[in-house]
Design an enzyme around this catalytic site. Sequence first.
Site, PDB file in Angstrom:
ATOM      1  N   ASP A 209       0.921  -1.159  -0.174  1.00  0.00           N
ATOM      2  CA  ASP A 209       0.196   0.038  -0.013  1.00  0.00           C
ATOM      3  C   ASP A 209       0.917   1.253  -0.037  1.00  0.00           C
ATOM      4  O   ASP A 209       2.149   1.210  -0.043  1.00  0.00           O
ATOM      5  CB  ASP A 209      -1.097   0.171   1.073  1.00  0.00           C
ATOM      6  CG  ASP A 209      -2.384   0.697   0.824  1.00  0.00           C
ATOM      7  OD1 ASP A 209      -2.058   1.930   0.503  1.00  0.00           O
ATOM      8  OD2 ASP A 209      -3.411   0.048   1.190  1.00  0.00           O
ATOM      9  N   HIS A 285      -3.043   3.635  -4.326  1.00  0.00           N
ATOM     10  CA  HIS A 285      -2.573   3.208  -3.271  1.00  0.00           C
ATOM     11  C   HIS A 285      -0.753   2.558  -3.461  1.00  0.00           C
ATOM     12  O   HIS A 285      -0.742   1.395  -3.221  1.00  0.00           O
ATOM     13  CB  HIS A 285      -3.081   2.166  -2.394  1.00  0.00           C
ATOM     14  CG  HIS A 285      -4.646   2.510  -1.788  1.00  0.00           C
ATOM     15  ND1 HIS A 285      -4.475   3.369  -0.615  1.00  0.00           N
ATOM     16  CD2 HIS A 285      -5.595   2.662  -2.336  1.00  0.00           C
ATOM     17  CE1 HIS A 285      -5.564   3.610  -0.261  1.00  0.00           C
ATOM     18  NE2 HIS A 285      -6.314   3.331  -1.331  1.00  0.00           N
ATOM     19  N   GLU A 349     -10.220   3.160  -4.419  1.00  0.00           N
ATOM     20  CA  GLU A 349      -9.684   4.470  -4.023  1.00  0.00           C
ATOM     21  C   GLU A 349      -8.660   4.930  -4.842  1.00  0.00           C
ATOM     22  O   GLU A 349      -7.750   5.602  -4.545  1.00  0.00           O
ATOM     23  CB  GLU A 349      -9.350   4.330  -2.578  1.00  0.00           C
ATOM     24  CG  GLU A 349     -10.491   4.100  -1.570  1.00  0.00           C
ATOM     25  CD  GLU A 349     -10.042   4.101  -0.141  1.00  0.00           C
ATOM     26  OE1 GLU A 349     -11.048   4.703   0.763  1.00  0.00           O
ATOM     27  OE2 GLU A 349      -8.987   3.899   0.285  1.00  0.00           O
TER      28      GLU A 349
END
Length: 775
Positions: A209, A285, A349
């Site tokens: 991440d 990410h 995201e």
Amino acid sequence: MKSRTQNNNKSIKQVFNTKIKTSIIFILLFLMMNNAHNQIVNILPLPVSVKMNKGVFVLDCRTKIIPTKYTYLTRYLQSQISMLNSLNLNIGDEDDIVKTNLIKLTVDTTLKMGDEEYKLVVSPSSCEIKAKTQNGLFYGIQSFLQLLPVHPVTQCEISCIEISDFPRFKWRGMHLDVSRHFFPKEFIFKYIDLLAMHKMNVFHWHLVDDQGWRIEIKKYPRLTEIGAWREDETGKPWNNFVVTTNDPSKKLYGGYYKQSDIREIVKYAEERQITIVPEIEIPGHCSAMIEAYPELSCSGRPWRNTPGVWEFSDPLCLGNEYTYNFVKDVLSEVIDLFQGKYIHMGGDECKRTTWEHCPRCQAKMKSENMTQVDQLQSYLMKNIEKYLILKGRQLIGWDEIIEGGLAPEATVMSWRGMDGGFEAARQGHNVVMTPSSHCYFDYSQISERDIVTGYTPLEKVYAFDPIPQGLTPDEAKHILGGQGNVWTENINTTKRVEEMILPRMIALSEVLWTNKKQLNYSSFLQRLNNFYAVLEKRNFNFFVPVPKGMLENNLFDKEIQLKLSTAGNVGQIYYTTDGTEPDLKSKIYTKPIIINRNQIIKACTYLPGGHRSEVVSGNFQQVDKFIDGQKTINLKKGIRYTYYEGKINNTDSIYNLKEIRKGVLQKFSFPDSSRDIHFAVEYEGYIHIVQSGIYTFYSLSDDGSVLYIANKKVVDNDGGHAEQERYGQIALRAGYHKIRLIYFQDTGGKSLKVSMKAPDMEKTEIVNEIFHTRI
């Protein structure tokens, strides 16, 4: 230090046992009269079928284990009995089969059973566990172990029973994020053991991440040399940790797993019938990846976050062929390490707006006839899916991969509620349900505290059903199961990880294993309360139920009674009335506490083994004045709203935004055509209070909200956060009172629900009670 700890534990047990001696005698008598039933209720998750028979099997040092050809399972059972009961059983051989006092392990591929099914039969002469596969045999071993006591014995009696058992869902998973905070290999073994105890069969390992790259990739060594480390800002929020520098005086924080570590962990999981699903997050990410190899970004430079601020990072450049080749090179080594069917590619995201300003991404869109940037991510996922299929693997990703078009054979992991999974199942794609509302175990287990995530109590987890209403039977077959997720932004120790997942993971295991018609929360709590001793024996940290019934702030106008309880009536409640922290020298709760003056009450739960819950408190304040209401006329049903657009991170900044439109809604909801991110709404009107009294108001929102009644701030749920509920109280006289609520949405999900609890009435959503003046 060791001696002091031992003395403390001894003191705890002495005090606890002295004060509840009578209760323990009654409990022991009850258990003696109901011994057979007690053994059955200890099994978690609950088996499908249980039949009690007469007689007992005596387990002692003379008992032998007749091995299966899967010798590691024989050794596993032998070691577990030794650890739990200090009985060192010998392994028998073929000549022992005709003897008595045996534990027989049988794997027979000709049995008419499912792959994860088992049968456990305890008779006076033997205990036999048989299954079609090693998977089923392992699950039978887990149930057998739960029939045993959890203290040293020279012998124990097991009631004769027959158990036939199999799971409801194929995918029974738990996730762990090791990117935000790195956890050592030894803890990963312990985590896998915990899953295995409850017949979970998938470990979703979130390895990469923005905050850290945790898997060694030999072709790209800078991924771990650079991407696995950050400057140590221990004691500060996770998003204050910044990327490493060349300053040798800076202490580094992080770590990674060598490929040899991963092979060892994979083998350990396989022996416990657990498949590891690695997650290699793309295209968002990815700042740890980009930090190591900046050429992967659209700008050619590393991305820098603002310390202390959570925001989406810049994604990989999808107009650059180097990106696709890089990802495939990484996956080649990942596939070699992990033997399971699925590779998780993330997809959530992602800040897709970056691609709108990238010449290479725009050129890629033009060459592939794309009209929206969502299609770029879909193009990437389809490209990677083809590669995985060639390697005999399958792509799984978060529900954002639906946007722009799903890859043909992709499996969807639905986290933003159930809608994404519902839509994917209707399209014929397999789905794993893991909605944040029920399955995010980084969310708080206590409502009476400040939290930065959300609130997911045990009973909410147990109420989770992975199959949403509205699917046809054929569509429902695409729901593989469910999964609990542990994001570690605010969990930086292994002890805290355990406390956050236990006992919620146990509740989830039963939801995913046991037939839906057999699920019963009261029965589950009874078995769970017995199981706490097992967790203590195995040295797991776990969440002890806090006393319920105490709000953080309590108003009263006349004498009240405070009634406290714990889930399943587990443990003993200790409390103080002077604001001090409760301990074993404090008062024991035996009856409602009379409150007739201003005071702070604090309470906690102690278990017999010495484990203590967190402390909850109530600030009780006597009301000296009620706020008068108005007898307003010419009001219309509903609430007025003003809708704004723009980015803010608190409600005080709403007037810095651009006002878009006004209107009227029938409840606190979002106006039509609202954005998904970066907007705010101000609601104004009147609330009709029918009966004078003390009212509790609640605001459930994602992101921030603040509620005012009669120009007084009652509920403060401000700031950027996941869905969470806050509450407050106010003393109101009958009539109409001004009500005002400000809500803003930053990123992630959006939700808003406003509720009220009136005197002598249950909590209800505010709908019929709101009015507005003519516009």
